[in-house]
Design a protein around this motif. Structure first.
Motif, short mmCIF file in Angstrom:
data_model
loop_
_atom_site.label_atom_id
_atom_site.label_comp_id
_atom_site.label_asym_id
_atom_site.label_seq_id
_atom_site.Cartn_x
_atom_site.Cartn_y
_atom_site.Cartn_z
N ALA A 48 0.90 -1.39 -0.09
CA ALA A 48 -0.01 0.05 0.01
C ALA A 48 0.89 1.06 0.10
O ALA A 48 0.52 2.28 -0.64
CB ALA A 48 -0.98 0.08 1.13
N THR A 49 2.03 1.22 0.54
CA THR A 49 2.91 2.42 0.87
C THR A 49 3.66 2.64 -0.65
O THR A 49 3.24 3.82 -1.17
CB THR A 49 4.12 2.09 1.78
N ILE A 50 3.74 1.60 -1.25
CA ILE A 50 4.54 1.73 -2.79
C ILE A 50 3.41 2.30 -3.43
O ILE A 50 3.59 3.35 -4.33
CB ILE A 50 5.10 0.45 -3.09
N ALA A 51 2.36 1.82 -3.45
CA ALA A 51 1.21 2.11 -4.51
C ALA A 51 0.80 3.70 -4.11
O ALA A 51 0.66 4.21 -5.15
CB ALA A 51 0.06 1.28 -4.26
N THR A 52 0.58 3.88 -2.73
CA THR A 52 0.28 5.15 -2.46
C THR A 52 1.20 6.29 -2.98
O THR A 52 0.80 7.33 -3.56
CB THR A 52 -0.03 5.34 -1.04
N TYR A 53 2.33 6.19 -2.77
CA TYR A 53 3.55 7.07 -3.17
C TYR A 53 3.89 7.01 -4.63
O TYR A 53 4.33 8.35 -5.02
CB TYR A 53 4.68 7.09 -2.33
N ASN A 54 3.53 6.05 -5.32
CA ASN A 54 3.31 6.27 -6.94
C ASN A 54 2.19 7.14 -7.12
O ASN A 54 2.34 7.79 -8.08
CB ASN A 54 3.13 4.92 -7.36
N MET A 55 1.21 7.11 -6.57
CA MET A 55 0.03 8.05 -6.72
C MET A 55 0.46 9.39 -6.53
O MET A 55 0.14 10.37 -7.30
CB MET A 55 -1.02 7.65 -6.10
N VAL A 56 0.95 9.64 -5.50
CA VAL A 56 1.35 11.22 -5.13
C VAL A 56 2.27 11.72 -6.32
O VAL A 56 2.41 12.62 -6.62
CB VAL A 56 2.11 10.76 -3.67
N SER A 57 3.44 10.74 -6.39
CA SER A 57 4.40 11.40 -7.42
C SER A 57 3.67 11.66 -8.88
O SER A 57 3.98 12.56 -9.45
CB SER A 57 5.41 10.27 -7.68
N ARG A 58 2.88 10.76 -9.25
CA ARG A 58 2.24 10.92 -10.36
C ARG A 58 1.24 12.25 -10.71
O ARG A 58 1.15 12.94 -11.36
CB ARG A 58 1.48 9.66 -10.81
N PHE A 59 0.69 12.42 -9.28
CA PHE A 59 -0.18 13.65 -9.12
C PHE A 59 0.70 14.81 -9.36
O PHE A 59 0.54 15.92 -9.74
CB PHE A 59 -0.95 13.58 -7.98
N LEU A 60 1.77 14.86 -8.40
CA LEU A 60 2.69 15.98 -8.32
C LEU A 60 3.32 16.28 -9.70
O LEU A 60 3.36 17.44 -10.07
CB LEU A 60 3.92 15.61 -7.39
N GLU A 61 3.79 15.36 -10.71
CA GLU A 61 4.47 15.52 -11.65
C GLU A 61 3.54 15.83 -12.97
O GLU A 61 3.82 16.80 -13.87
CB GLU A 61 5.23 14.30 -12.11
N ALA A 62 2.17 15.21 -12.86
CA ALA A 62 1.24 15.82 -13.84
C ALA A 62 0.96 17.17 -13.78
O ALA A 62 0.88 17.97 -14.90
CB ALA A 62 0.27 15.06 -13.61
N LEU A 63 0.97 17.69 -12.79
CA LEU A 63 0.59 19.10 -12.36
C LEU A 63 1.90 20.17 -12.32
O LEU A 63 1.69 21.32 -11.77
CB LEU A 63 -0.32 19.33 -11.19
N GLN A 64 2.91 19.44 -12.06
CA GLN A 64 4.20 20.02 -12.19
C GLN A 64 4.34 20.99 -10.65
O GLN A 64 4.52 22.16 -10.84
CB GLN A 64 4.58 20.89 -13.29
N ILE A 65 3.96 20.22 -9.69
CA ILE A 65 4.08 20.69 -8.25
C ILE A 65 5.52 20.72 -7.98
O ILE A 65 5.87 19.57 -7.97
CB ILE A 65 3.04 20.25 -7.45
N HIS A 66 6.10 22.00 -7.54
CA HIS A 66 7.31 21.99 -7.10
C HIS A 66 7.69 22.77 -5.83
O HIS A 66 6.92 23.53 -5.45
CB HIS A 66 8.42 22.26 -8.29
#
Length: 174
Positions: free
Chosen positions: A151-169
């Motif tokens: 669940a941790t691996i899956a969740t942080y893949n979700m997080v990084s994909r959200f961050l990168e799709a919206l280019q949050i830095h």
């Protein structure tokens, strides 16, 4: 610069959630300020991430090892910026953080950490996990920890994909 403007923290439908985020996280990070465009999604996200980060029995150093590896694999600098200090606080060494891009060639990781890293790589890169990789994880972890790790691996893949799709830095003005 983010692809969307950050949400207005003073919006009436976000006020209670903003207070909760500040109480739980200390401030409204860029991630949550973007999520607050949809308060119901932000609320669900906060609940889910709180469960993964604070109500799971996976040791903190392994949780942060996973998060940092996912950030590297997904080229998600915001995630890495936010979690490197936490990883150090949870017991990872700076040498381990530095070795993470090429962990396979490093002797800084235990057998359990290596199993976690191989599992993280498989889930992140391929989605499907080969039996030998999974069996190595099971050699080190019981059912509960295996579920929490997954669940941790899956969740942080979700997080990084959200961050990168919206280019949050981290350096974005809010």
């Amino acid at each position: 610069m983010a692809r969307l403007p950050y949400a207005n923290l003073a919006a009436p439908d976000a006020a209670a959630l903003v207070e909760q985020i500040i109480a739980e996280r200390g401030s409204v990070l860029h991630l949550y300020q973007m999520l607050l465009h949809s308060p119901p999604i932000a609320r669900g996200w906060l609940t889910h991430l709180t469960g993964i980060r604070h109500h799971n029995s996976l040791p903190g150093d392994l949780r942060e090892l996973v998060i940092m590896r996912v950030a590297i694999l997904n080229r998600a600098p915001y995630e890495a910026d936010q979690h490197a200090p936490i990883a150090l606080k949870e017991g990872m060494s700076q040498a381990q953080l530095d070795a993470l891009p090429h962990w396979e060639d490093s002797d800084l990781f235990s057998a359990a950490q290596r199993a976690v890293l191989a599992y993280t790589d498989a889930m992140t890169r391929n989605v499907q996990v080969e039996d030998p990789v999974f069996q190595e994880v099971r050699r080190h972890f019981d059912e509960r920890l295996t579920v929490e790790l997954t669940a941790t691996i899956a969740t942080y893949n979700m997080v990084s994909r959200f961050l990168e799709a919206l280019q949050i830095h981290s350096h974005d003005a809010r």
